[in-house]
Design an enzyme around this catalytic site. Structure first.
Site, PDB file in Angstrom:
ATOM      1  N   LYS A  48     -18.155  39.213  35.256  1.00 28.37           N
ATOM      2  CA  LYS A  48     -17.900  38.237  36.311  1.00 28.37           C
ATOM      3  C   LYS A  48     -17.850  38.933  37.668  1.00 28.37           C
ATOM      4  O   LYS A  48     -18.499  38.510  38.630  1.00 28.37           O
ATOM      5  CB  LYS A  48     -16.570  37.535  36.020  1.00 28.37           C
ATOM      6  CG  LYS A  48     -16.339  36.273  36.816  1.00 28.37           C
ATOM      7  CD  LYS A  48     -14.987  35.650  36.443  1.00 28.37           C
ATOM      8  CE  LYS A  48     -15.015  35.026  35.059  1.00 28.37           C
ATOM      9  NZ  LYS A  48     -13.664  34.778  34.524  1.00 28.37           N
TER      10      LYS A  48
ATOM     11  N   ARG B  87      -8.684  36.014  38.080  1.00 30.48           N
ATOM     12  CA  ARG B  87      -9.618  35.714  36.986  1.00 30.48           C
ATOM     13  C   ARG B  87      -9.896  36.945  36.131  1.00 30.48           C
ATOM     14  O   ARG B  87     -10.212  38.004  36.640  1.00 30.48           O
ATOM     15  CB  ARG B  87     -10.941  35.203  37.555  1.00 30.48           C
ATOM     16  CG  ARG B  87     -10.781  34.207  38.666  1.00 30.48           C
ATOM     17  CD  ARG B  87     -12.099  33.895  39.349  1.00 30.48           C
ATOM     18  NE  ARG B  87     -13.040  33.195  38.496  1.00 30.48           N
ATOM     19  CZ  ARG B  87     -14.291  32.925  38.860  1.00 30.48           C
ATOM     20  NH1 ARG B  87     -14.743  33.329  40.044  1.00 30.48           N
ATOM     21  NH2 ARG B  87     -15.084  32.279  38.038  1.00 30.48           N
TER      22      ARG B  87
ATOM     23  N   GLY C 264     -13.876  31.699  28.056  1.00 25.34           N
ATOM     24  CA  GLY C 264     -12.665  30.960  27.709  1.00 25.34           C
ATOM     25  C   GLY C 264     -11.673  31.716  26.846  1.00 25.34           C
ATOM     26  O   GLY C 264     -10.639  31.180  26.480  1.00 25.34           O
TER      27      GLY C 264
ATOM     28  N   MET D 189     -10.072  34.652  27.546  1.00 29.10           N
ATOM     29  CA  MET D 189      -8.948  35.246  28.267  1.00 29.10           C
ATOM     30  C   MET D 189      -8.511  34.274  29.364  1.00 29.10           C
ATOM     31  O   MET D 189      -9.036  33.186  29.479  1.00 29.10           O
ATOM     32  CB  MET D 189      -9.358  36.587  28.823  1.00 29.10           C
ATOM     33  CG  MET D 189      -9.392  37.638  27.737  1.00 29.10           C
ATOM     34  SD  MET D 189      -9.899  39.201  28.387  1.00 29.10           S
ATOM     35  CE  MET D 189     -11.471  38.799  29.030  1.00 29.10           C
TER      36      MET D 189
ATOM     37  N   ARG E 279     -23.869  34.005  35.279  1.00 26.30           N
ATOM     38  CA  ARG E 279     -24.066  34.977  34.187  1.00 26.30           C
ATOM     39  C   ARG E 279     -25.256  34.521  33.367  1.00 26.30           C
ATOM     40  O   ARG E 279     -25.662  33.358  33.460  1.00 26.30           O
ATOM     41  CB  ARG E 279     -22.820  35.055  33.296  1.00 26.30           C
ATOM     42  CG  ARG E 279     -22.510  33.752  32.613  1.00 26.30           C
ATOM     43  CD  ARG E 279     -21.267  33.838  31.747  1.00 26.30           C
ATOM     44  NE  ARG E 279     -20.787  32.492  31.452  1.00 26.30           N
ATOM     45  CZ  ARG E 279     -19.521  32.156  31.330  1.00 26.30           C
ATOM     46  NH1 ARG E 279     -18.586  33.056  31.491  1.00 26.30           N
ATOM     47  NH2 ARG E 279     -19.187  30.919  31.042  1.00 26.30           N
TER      48      ARG E 279
ATOM     49  N   HIS F 285     -15.740  23.517  25.766  1.00 26.08           N
ATOM     50  CA  HIS F 285     -15.488  24.682  24.918  1.00 26.08           C
ATOM     51  C   HIS F 285     -16.268  24.613  23.611  1.00 26.08           C
ATOM     52  O   HIS F 285     -16.928  25.556  23.206  1.00 26.08           O
ATOM     53  CB  HIS F 285     -13.978  24.777  24.632  1.00 26.08           C
ATOM     54  CG  HIS F 285     -13.625  25.871  23.680  1.00 26.08           C
ATOM     55  ND1 HIS F 285     -13.500  25.662  22.330  1.00 26.08           N
ATOM     56  CD2 HIS F 285     -13.403  27.186  23.881  1.00 26.08           C
ATOM     57  CE1 HIS F 285     -13.197  26.801  21.745  1.00 26.08           C
ATOM     58  NE2 HIS F 285     -13.133  27.745  22.664  1.00 26.08           N
TER      59      HIS F 285
ATOM     60  N   SER G 148     -38.728  54.425  -3.648  1.00 29.85           N
ATOM     61  CA  SER G 148     -38.192  53.267  -2.935  1.00 29.85           C
ATOM     62  C   SER G 148     -36.676  53.368  -3.052  1.00 29.85           C
ATOM     63  O   SER G 148     -36.137  53.477  -4.160  1.00 29.85           O
ATOM     64  CB  SER G 148     -38.700  51.967  -3.567  1.00 29.85           C
ATOM     65  OG  SER G 148     -38.025  50.880  -2.984  1.00 29.85           O
TER      66      SER G 148
ATOM     67  N   CYS H 162     -35.724  48.974  -0.790  1.00 32.60           N
ATOM     68  CA  CYS H 162     -35.752  47.628  -1.340  1.00 32.60           C
ATOM     69  C   CYS H 162     -34.343  47.064  -1.542  1.00 32.60           C
ATOM     70  O   CYS H 162     -34.164  46.011  -2.115  1.00 32.60           O
ATOM     71  CB  CYS H 162     -36.524  47.594  -2.652  1.00 32.60           C
ATOM     72  SG  CYS H 162     -35.832  48.681  -3.892  1.00 32.60           S
TER      73      CYS H 162
ATOM     74  N   TYR I  99     -42.208  51.506   4.664  1.00 32.32           N
ATOM     75  CA  TYR I  99     -41.978  50.065   4.673  1.00 32.32           C
ATOM     76  C   TYR I  99     -40.525  49.731   4.355  1.00 32.32           C
ATOM     77  O   TYR I  99     -39.780  50.552   3.821  1.00 32.32           O
ATOM     78  CB  TYR I  99     -42.914  49.355   3.685  1.00 32.32           C
ATOM     79  CG  TYR I  99     -42.598  49.632   2.233  1.00 32.32           C
ATOM     80  CD1 TYR I  99     -41.675  48.850   1.537  1.00 32.32           C
ATOM     81  CD2 TYR I  99     -43.221  50.673   1.548  1.00 32.32           C
ATOM     82  CE1 TYR I  99     -41.370  49.101   0.219  1.00 32.32           C
ATOM     83  CE2 TYR I  99     -42.935  50.936   0.226  1.00 32.32           C
ATOM     84  CZ  TYR I  99     -42.001  50.150  -0.434  1.00 32.32           C
ATOM     85  OH  TYR I  99     -41.692  50.409  -1.743  1.00 32.32           O
TER      86      TYR I  99
HETATM   87  P1  ADP Z   1     -13.740  31.773  32.512  1.00 30.11           P
HETATM   88  O1  ADP Z   1     -14.051  33.205  32.381  1.00 30.11           O
HETATM   89  O2  ADP Z   1     -12.948  31.248  31.379  1.00 30.11           O
HETATM   90  O3  ADP Z   1     -14.937  30.963  32.856  1.00 30.11           O
HETATM   91  P2  ADP Z   1     -13.006  31.683  35.296  1.00 30.11           P
HETATM   92  O4  ADP Z   1     -12.394  32.891  35.860  1.00 30.11           O
HETATM   93  O5  ADP Z   1     -14.428  31.456  35.588  1.00 30.11           O
HETATM   94  O6  ADP Z   1     -12.722  31.644  33.749  1.00 30.11           O
HETATM   95  O7  ADP Z   1     -12.149  30.477  35.818  1.00 30.11           O
HETATM   96  C1  ADP Z   1     -12.207  29.197  35.278  1.00 30.11           C
HETATM   97  C2  ADP Z   1     -12.412  28.175  36.323  1.00 30.11           C
HETATM   98  O8  ADP Z   1     -11.456  28.261  37.357  1.00 30.11           O
HETATM   99  C3  ADP Z   1     -13.734  28.314  37.055  1.00 30.11           C
HETATM  100  O9  ADP Z   1     -14.739  27.687  36.342  1.00 30.11           O
HETATM  101  C4  ADP Z   1     -13.477  27.620  38.340  1.00 30.11           C
HETATM  102  O10 ADP Z   1     -13.721  26.248  38.232  1.00 30.11           O
HETATM  103  C5  ADP Z   1     -12.013  27.857  38.574  1.00 30.11           C
HETATM  104  N1  ADP Z   1     -11.888  28.895  39.581  1.00 30.11           N
HETATM  105  C6  ADP Z   1     -11.841  30.214  39.388  1.00 30.11           C
HETATM  106  N2  ADP Z   1     -11.784  30.870  40.557  1.00 30.11           N
HETATM  107  C7  ADP Z   1     -11.804  29.932  41.524  1.00 30.11           C
HETATM  108  C8  ADP Z   1     -11.795  29.954  42.939  1.00 30.11           C
HETATM  109  N3  ADP Z   1     -11.767  31.092  43.602  1.00 30.11           N
HETATM  110  N4  ADP Z   1     -11.829  28.779  43.576  1.00 30.11           N
HETATM  111  C9  ADP Z   1     -11.879  27.622  42.928  1.00 30.11           C
HETATM  112  N5  ADP Z   1     -11.898  27.525  41.596  1.00 30.11           N
HETATM  113  C10 ADP Z   1     -11.858  28.659  40.901  1.00 30.11           C
HETATM  114 MG    MG Z   2     -15.991  30.911  34.359  1.00 28.86          MG
END
Ligand code: ADP
Ligand code: MG
Ligand code: MG
Length: 859
Positions: free
Chosen positions: A22, A91, A100, A102, A329, A442, A750, A817, A837
């Site tokens: 990220k 984050r 989702g 962590m 990503r 999810h 083999s 095999c 093979y």
């Molecule tokens: P994950 O790795 O589970 O996707 P994120 O770190 O992307 O978690 O955060 C989940 C959500 O939180 C993001 O999809 C976004 O909508 C919201 N979010 C994260 N950072 C910001 C930010 N700087 N401003 C507004 N919303 C945020």
């Molecule tokens: Mg995210």
């Protein structure tokens, strides 16, 4: 001193190991000048250190963090806890994406003073709504107060319908704060810097939460990588109706179609979409509501896809008509979409064929081969409902309503919405059906990453957990009832639909063609029957690597003479019995040769311990006594003589032929006579006759002489018309160690890696199930050696045997095999060992072809 904290402007996409996926991508997008809320990243190194020592953060690190807060304050013109308050999101972000799994904490920096300032800047309702959210997230993630406690309070308050609606969040905030105080006998922390440090530690700790650990285990992700922490200015999608939040894929992640695909929610924040609580709107409708922002977004999406040369999964937020990108990503996709996108991108000249091939997970191919529902069976079936095609594929199974009740793959997990707690059940069930949540919920995201069929957001589905039943529209179904779901169309059917295996996509053939032109290893099939051979050829097998003859002995019409042969007391009795079996064997070989034609075919002579063929029931014994014209008592006596303490290491394989040479002689006669017969139809078979379980040159020579003498005597000049060679299966450590000698006389090897693994470990495969899981749990083994070649032990013996054999003859032919021949990691090892093979079961051949090409490309 090594830098541990990085501004977004100080990194790039290639720093994933250090900054997490990220973070590295936020840096890259900053460099690309995309509208990114700015921030900084604490590296994975810090997390690793913290988790190892479980200490506090060092003073030098705290200083570095502080320094970066000041820099961010300067960049944004706002201050943490100040008059123009800086509000942050904290984050997580691992080097490999674990969607989702962590935690993320939003709206940090709010306290009793800041909320008042924001009330003036925006509205009071908004200010308190984000304050209450922050208290909830902080208490839950940092302090482990269950979320339900907060939801409960919120529901109660909503029920009470207080007069002043705009006071809702203010009251809610008060109630949340009291809950916090009740739990910890202290006020909710007011100092933003203290809030921040606690959140950072909580994110580090979330690396080791149960769902993250399970996800890593399921996806083979290294437990020691650690997570980075991204600290970023918040933008507010929940500010007003000119604000929104959304997620989009640059292509369809379920079927690969080249069309932007995603969802958004007006006036919403963060997790609102992913949690599947409100069902979002399709991204294409954004065009009507925010036309300018929509085209701006499409433009960024195109830039990102072209830049990364892969399908992107993008998170964005609109704050008061201004667009921000929050994440990009390489998107997770279904196996079907993976192949479609990779081949399309080659045609669009975005990537090369080689790159496309390397992007495909060979194991995904099997999922593709699971096929589609039979057309007739669809027409006859009752449609129970329709959801969104969340992850392509199809599934048939019993309805199960709770994740912990999913015990086998004959199930479909049916949930209102899934959460990370459902991971285990989802991984076992063959499909997932949810009532709520869109395509980026999810359930759908995880299902795609598991290659599992998923139908998401079926509006007519309701679940009654108390009564263990569900309604799909007006249809009442009970837990345990069978349904069939289609992850392409989103359709849900009653009962078990028939599955057609042959409807593969054309892109599948393109990929296979590319792979075939690149790979060096030849790929053969393990095939015992004509049906196996037909299927394997359809999947492009280049010959038969193992044709086991004992399966021919098991069939109902011939087991009787086989038993006579085993229980025979004299050589003559044995020959008589074998003469009854021979025509059957001949017939089997004839059919197989006509299918395989001139492709190489390796036929293994009888291998298993004889007791496997013996009668068990009194009725069978009776029958045998009659046909052999000996008493029941005599039969029983002979049976007793055959009993072994350890049949796997007993009288089996070539040892049978040393005691009863007639068996192999007859089998070889059947092979040669069939070969001579098809020769009349101009089919020249390319025979390899394989003697199992050889441990020494002397053993091999003894049997070889008997076989060859007999064949020469019996077929004279005719024998010269046949191409055949005699070789051996290498499945005992002694054979590996003396391979230079055996190779003087054998024409090929083999590797029988099933037995070689058993005999190297001294561990029975059939019994290993009882303890191998514990070996994995304690990291004594990270995989079962019966699935993936144990490189250090079994692999070493293979290498030794190959080197020794090729000392004797540099062109010595060697294959594999065992079961591992269809496993990509093992195939890679075979490629490195320069085998000629690999051979695996029919269904695995496309996997093996792709894996073999990837090994060549990775070289
Ligand atoms: P994950 O790795 O589970 O996707 P994120 O770190 O992307 O978690 O955060 C989940 C959500 O939180 C993001 O999809 C976004 O909508 C919201 N979010 C994260 N950072 C910001 C930010 N700087 N401003 C507004 N919303 C945020
Ligand atoms: Mg995210
Ligand atoms: Mg064996």
């Amino acid at each position: 001193m090594k830098q541990k904290v990085f501004l977004f402007s100080e990194g790039n996409k290639d720093m994933k190991t250090l900054l997490g996926g990220k973070g590295a991508n936020l840096c890259e997008m900053t460099n690309l000048k995309l509208p990114i809320p700015q921030g900084f990243i604490i590296s994975t190194e810090v997390c690793k250190e913290y988790l190892k020592k479980q200490k506090k953060l060092s003073n030098s690190l705290l200083n570095e963090i502080n320094l970066n807060i000041r820099k961010l304050e300067e960049l944004t013109g706002k201050t943490l806890g100040g008059n123009n308050p800086l509000i942050l999101s904290i984050r997580s972000g691992a080097p490999i994406s674990m969607p989702g799994m962590m935690d993320t904490i939003l709206n940090l920096g709010l306290n009793d003073d800041v909320v008042e300032i924001l009330s003036i800047k925006y509205t009071r309702e908004f200010a308190f709504s984000i304050y209450s959210r922050f208290i909830e997230m902080f208490s839950n993630i940092v302090k482990q107060i269950p979320r339900e406690k907060f939801t409960e309070i919120e529901h109660k308050l909503k029920h009470n319908k207080i007069a002043e609606k705009n006071k809702f969040y203010e009251i809610l905030t008060e109630k949340y704060k009291s809950l916090y105080k009740k739990n910890f006998q202290e006020d909710f922390p007011q100092n933003p810097e203290e809030q921040l440090i606690q959140c950072i530690l909580a994110i580090f700790n979330s690396w080791n939460n149960n769902r993250a650990k399970l996800y890593r285990k399921l996806n083979n992700i290294d437990d020691n990588m650690g997570t980075a922490v991204n600290i970023q200015e918040m933008v507010f999608g929940n500010l007003n109706n000119a604000s929104a939040t959304g997620v989009a894929f640059t292509r369809n992640p379920a079927n690969g179609e080249n069309k932007i695909f995603g969802e958004f929610l007006i006036n919403a924040q963060g997790e609102d979409i992913v949690a599947g609580i409100r069902t979002p709107d399709e991204i294409k409708n954004m065009k009507n509501i925010f036309p300018k922002l929509y085209s701006e977004f499409i433009n960024y999406a195109t830039i990102l896809e072209n830049h990364y040369k892969d399908m992107q999964d993008i998170e964005f937020t609109i704050e008061n008509e201004k667009l921000f990108i929050l994440q990009t990503r390489n998107g997770k996709r279904s196996p079907y979409a993976a192949i479609k996108i990779a081949t399309d991108m080659v045609k669009e000249n975005l990537i090369s064929k080689e790159q496309a091939l390397l992007r495909i997970n060979p194991k995904d191919i099997t999922i593709l081969l699971h096929g589609s529902f039979n057309k007739d069976s669809i027409e006859k079936a009752q449609i129970l409902g329709k959801g969104l095609g969340g992850s392509a594929g199809i599934a048939v199974g019993k309805i199960v309503l709770r994740s912990e009740d999913v015990v086998d793959s004959d199930t479909i997990l049916v949930r209102t919405e899934t959460s990370p707690e459902d991971l285990n059940g989802m991984s076992i069930a063959s499909g997932i059906l949810t009532a709520k949540g869109g395509l980026t919920s999810h359930g759908a995201v995880v299902a795609r990453s598991m290659g599992k069929c998923c139908v998401a957001g079926c509006p007519t589905l309701s679940i009654n957990l108390e009564r263990n039943e569900i309604f799909l529209g007006n249809n009442l179904l009970k837990e345990g009832d069978y349904i069939s779901i289609d992850g392409y169309s989103g359709n849900i059917y009653l009962g078990k639909l028939k599955i057609d295996l042959s409807e593969e996509m054309k892109e599948f053939y393109e990929i296979i063609d590319w792979a075939k032109s690149i790979k060096k290893l030849s790929v053969r099939m393990n095939a015992d029957t004509p049906e196996d051979c037909i299927r394997g050829l359809k999947y492009f097998a280049e010959g038969v690597g193992l044709c086991r003859t004992e399966h021919m002995f098991f069939k109902a019409d011939r087991i009787e003479p086989v038993r006579e042969m085993i229980l025979a007391n004299t050589s003559e009795e044995r020959r008589n019995a074998l003469n009854k079996i021979k025509p059957y064997q001949k017939d089997d070989f004839l059919q197989i040769f006509k299918i395989i034609k001139d492709k190489p075919i390796n036929i293994r002579l009888l291998d298993p311990p004889l007791h496997e063929f013996l009668p068990n029931t009194p009725k069978e014994l009776q029958k045998l006594s009659k046909s052999m014209k000996i008493s029941l008592a005599q039969i029983k006596e002979r049976l007793q003589k055959l009993e072994e303490h350890n049949p796997m290491l007993g009288h089996r394989g070539c040892r049978l032929a040393i005691t009863y040479p007639e068996i192999y002689i007859t089998q070889c006669e059947a092979i040669i006579e069939s070969a001579l017969e098809v020769l009349k139809e101009n089919i020249t078979v390319n025979l390899e006759i394989m003697i199992p379980l050889i441990s020494s040159l002397e053993e091999f020579n003894f049997i070889k002489t008997i076989i060859e003498t007999n064949l020469k005597e019996k077929y004279k000049e005719d024998l010269n018309k046949i191409t055949y060679s005699l070789g051996t299966m290498i499945e005992l450590p002694r054979a590996c160690i003396t391979a230079n000698k055996i190779a003087q006389s054998a024409a090929f090897f083999s590797f029988g890696t099933n037995d070689l693994t058993q005999t190297t470990f001294g561990m029975s495969r059939d019994d290993s199930g009882k303890f191998i899981e514990e070996y994995k749990e304690h990291n004594i083994l990270n995989k079962s050696p019966f699935e993936t070649i144990d490189i250090d032990g079994v692999g070493y013996l293979m290498k030794l045997a190959i080197n020794l054999a090729r000392e004797t003859n540099p062109n010595f032919k060697i294959g594999i095999c065992g079961e591992q021949g269809g496993d990509p990691e093992s195939i890679d090892y075979c490629h490195k060992l320069n085998l000629d093979y690999i051979s695996c079961s029919g269904f695995k051949i496309p996997i093996a072809i792709i894996a073999a090409a990837q090994s060549q490309l990775k070289k």
